[in-house]
Scaffold this motif. Structure first.
Motif, mmCIF file in Angstrom:
data_model
loop_
_atom_site.group_PDB
_atom_site.id
_atom_site.type_symbol
_atom_site.label_atom_id
_atom_site.label_comp_id
_atom_site.label_asym_id
_atom_site.label_seq_id
_atom_site.Cartn_x
_atom_site.Cartn_y
_atom_site.Cartn_z
ATOM 1 N N ILE A 135 51.948 65.071 15.019
ATOM 2 C CA ILE A 135 52.649 63.874 14.538
ATOM 3 C C ILE A 135 54.164 64.105 14.638
ATOM 4 N N ARG B 212 57.474 58.345 0.093
ATOM 5 C CA ARG B 212 56.671 59.369 0.757
ATOM 6 C C ARG B 212 57.422 60.712 0.732
ATOM 7 N N TYR C 89 43.392 69.671 7.108
ATOM 8 C CA TYR C 89 44.293 69.919 8.236
ATOM 9 C C TYR C 89 43.583 70.525 9.439
ATOM 10 N N ASP D 256 53.011 46.986 7.566
ATOM 11 C CA ASP D 256 51.694 46.516 7.967
ATOM 12 C C ASP D 256 50.731 47.686 8.103
ATOM 13 N N TYR E 63 52.892 58.992 -3.958
ATOM 14 C CA TYR E 63 52.169 58.591 -2.746
ATOM 15 C C TYR E 63 51.598 57.177 -2.889
ATOM 16 N N GLY F 237 42.207 56.795 12.148
ATOM 17 C CA GLY F 237 42.160 58.100 12.789
ATOM 18 C C GLY F 237 43.498 58.820 12.802
ATOM 19 N N LEU F 238 44.579 58.075 12.928
ATOM 20 C CA LEU F 238 45.883 58.735 12.973
ATOM 21 C C LEU F 238 46.385 58.996 11.551
ATOM 22 N N LYS F 239 46.294 60.222 11.124
ATOM 23 C CA LYS F 239 46.714 60.554 9.764
ATOM 24 C C LYS F 239 48.137 61.097 9.825
ATOM 25 N N ASP F 240 49.067 60.272 9.465
ATOM 26 C CA ASP F 240 50.452 60.742 9.523
ATOM 27 C C ASP F 240 50.970 61.169 8.154
ATOM 28 N N GLU F 241 50.046 61.207 7.173
ATOM 29 C CA GLU F 241 50.464 61.668 5.852
ATOM 30 C C GLU F 241 49.862 63.041 5.570
ATOM 31 N N LEU F 242 50.359 63.658 4.499
ATOM 32 C CA LEU F 242 49.940 65.045 4.271
ATOM 33 C C LEU F 242 48.779 65.181 3.278
ATOM 34 N N SER G 84 48.120 46.935 11.207
ATOM 35 C CA SER G 84 47.202 47.875 11.854
ATOM 36 C C SER G 84 46.728 48.923 10.861
ATOM 37 N N SER G 85 45.508 49.330 11.015
ATOM 38 C CA SER G 85 44.986 50.386 10.158
ATOM 39 C C SER G 85 45.421 51.722 10.730
ATOM 40 N N ASN G 86 45.356 52.745 9.913
ATOM 41 C CA ASN G 86 45.772 54.053 10.423
ATOM 42 C C ASN G 86 44.622 54.730 11.159
#
Lengths: 10, 215
Positions: free
Chosen positions: B56, B5, B48, B176, B164, A5-10, A1-3
């Motif tokens: 999250i 990460r 941000y 995935d 990263y 819209g959901l950006k869970d990285e900083l 799955s692509s991310n």
């Protein structure tokens, strides 16, 4: 799955 | 969250702490580019935008607040603190950083994942972050004696993006999880810009000599 819209990285 | 990460986030956090330590306790910002710091403040402010709407984890929110708060306070210190600002190498820090902003904005409007305000701003922040180190690298090259904290700051900042990239490779195979190609390209550009610095940093470390970049 692509991310589509959901950006869970900083 | 994987170890790469976490290590990336921690080196990023440490880079900021090293800089704050220098500014706050030594009351000096010698060798630090205000231009780069201003660009980072813009990077975090535009990346941000979702801080209060897209929750999250407490970890993510706290880290975002730290990066936002630290980047703006560093700019404030360098511009307005009556002792710190005296040590700023204004005459050496001449990179015209505003010329980086417009191309990044245009590129973000043209090449993005989705044409929405938040997505375009997020993409803009990636483009800008990739090149934000340039004024700092130019200043380093002009500085005769790079002090240890400044050298460590730039090293940690470069290591953060390199870690990263390893994280994205790891996530690609284990979760995935696909990172958009825009993110890949920006991360690679950002790391490669630091590669030259890394070389001289390790040389000086290996030979136990003071860090100095060739003119």
């Amino acid at each position: 799955s692509s991310n589509g819209g959901l950006k869970d990285e900083l | 969250m994987n170890i790469f990460r976490l290590a990336g986030d921690m080196t990023h956090l440490f880079s900021v702490l090293v800089l704050l330590l220098k500014i706050h306790t030594i009351k000096s910002c010698a060798g630090i580019s205000l231009k780069t710091q201003e660009l980072y403040a813009i990077v975090f402010a535009t990346r941000y935008l979702d801080i209060f709407t897209n929750h999250i984890s407490p970890y993510n929110t706290i880290m975002k607040l730290i990066f936002l708060g630290s980047s703006f306070s560093i700019v404030w210190y360098m511009r307005y603190h009556k002792i710190v600002r005296r040590s700023y190498d204004k005459d050496q820090d001449t990179f015209r950083h505003y010329i980086l902003i417009l191309p990044c904005l245009i590129l973000a409007l043209l090449i993005n994942e989705k044409f929405t305000f938040k997505e375009v701003m997020w993409t803009f922040s990636l483009y800008l972050e990739a090149v934000a180190i340039l004024p700092q690298l130019v200043l380093l090259q002009r500085t005769r004696n790079i002090d240890n904290l400044t050298g460590q700051y730039v090293f940690l900042l470069g290591a953060y993006r390199a870690l990263y990239i390893v994280n994205w490779i790891y996530r690609y195979f284990t979760e995935d999880h696909f990172v958009h190609w825009i993110t890949w390209v920006c991360g690679l550009v950002q790391t490669l810009l630091c590669a030259d610095f890394f070389y001289y940093y390790f040389q000086s470390w290996k030979n136990n000599m003071k860090l100095q970049l060739p003119a």
